[in-house]
Design an enzyme around this catalytic site. Structure first.
Site: not given
Length: 315
Positions: A31, A256
């Site tokens: 991530d 993100c």
């Protein structure tokens, strides 16, 4: 250290209402790095993973088998899994978006996968090119096959506390998505505050809704972003409710790629400092972790956003 001084340590005050032990689910290598503008060399990623494991982290998410067109930073997933040095006793989950991703994960010998669902219609369409309901049809065969192969399956749920296009997200909607993933066969749910807008009372409301919909607290992990400085407060709220798995990213890396307002994850070092002060076991060597994040920050050419890394690296 400066001048021979011992580094600062938090005073330990144990609260019996909190868990005795917490599992830190480290997401920095996946991530964290997926949001980098430049592609990090595979040998740097492999060393990062090894350093994280050597620092005592027992769950280190390694990479993702998403299509390279969507996340080019992780196009080297197969190479990374083939060349990385695994540390005994460490779990290396891999994110898979679909059956093709599962095929690649199985070929690489992966034993723990994660799928990435959305709590909102708009993000499901933008991230998965599916409606909110259609995403379950896409995930069902992935989860079924993975379970038949004996794999553990985590279900991420993004946009649980707010969506940049839809705004506030009803806790009952989050719970409904989570329940369907559990019924599908996910062992664990990671509830994500993808854009960081959640607050402690909001965390309580989402956990209440999940419990009311039959999702057990022991199945829930939390994944907070620190966009508005709420990640640690939200984490503490979840711990008080009995959550014992917390996602975090070494050095506060990440965001993100499909939501521009999603800034860095909760820094693992900041989480460890808080857990240390509350006497909660986690198994991580903070000095080794700070050294790892300082090293990675140098590879990326910028300082770490983690408060604890900044404080200890110059102490």
């Amino acid at each position: 250290m400066n001048g021979g001084r011992a580094r600062a340590l938090p005073m330990v005050i144990r609260d019996p209402a909190l868990p005795d032990e917490v599992t830190i689910y480290e997401v920095g290598a996946r991530d964290g790095l997926q949001n980098e503008a430049a592609v990090v060399p595979v040998e740097v990623k492999a060393e990062f993973l090894q350093r994280l494991a050597r620092a005592g982290l027992k769950v280190v998410e390694a990479t993702s088998f998403v299509h390279p067109r969507w996340v080019p930073q992780l196009a080297d997933a197969a190479d990374l899994l083939r060349t990385m040095v695994r540390v005994d006793g460490v779990d290396y989950p891999v994110l898979v978006p679909n059956e093709r991703g599962l095929d690649r994960a199985l070929a690489a010998g992966v034993r723990h996968i994660a799928i990435f669902a959305s709590a909102t219609e708009t993000f499901a369409k933008r991230n998965l090119n599916r409606t909110l309901d259609e995403q379950f049809a896409m995930f069902a065969p992935v989860v079924e096959r993975a379970r038949m192969e004996g794999l553990r399956v985590r279900g991420y749920v993004s946009m649980c506390f707010g969506d940049p296009w839809e705004g506030a997200v009803a806790p009952a909607q989050v719970a409904a998505v989570g329940r369907r993933l559990v019924e599908m066969g996910c062992d664990q749910l990671s509830l994500g505050d993808t854009i960081g807008t959640g607050t402690p009372a909001h965390v309580d409301a989402v956990l209440d809704a999940c419990a009311a919909d039959g999702v057990r607290i022991r199945q829930i992990a939390v994944h907070f972003h620190d966009t508005y400085g709420q990640a640690l407060a939200n984490t503490l709220t979840a711990l008080r409710r009995g959550v014992t798995t917390v996602d975090a990213s070494a050095g506060g890396l990440g965001g993100c790629p499909y939501a521009e307002s999603a800034t860095g994850n909760l820094a693992t070092e900041d989480l460890v400092w808080m857990l240390d002060g509350m006497g909660i076991r986690h198994g991580v060597d903070l000095d080794a972790l700070v050294a790892t994040s300082t090293w990675m920050a140098a590879q990326l050419g910028r300082p770490s956003p983690s408060n604890v890394v900044r404080a200890l690296a110059h102490s």
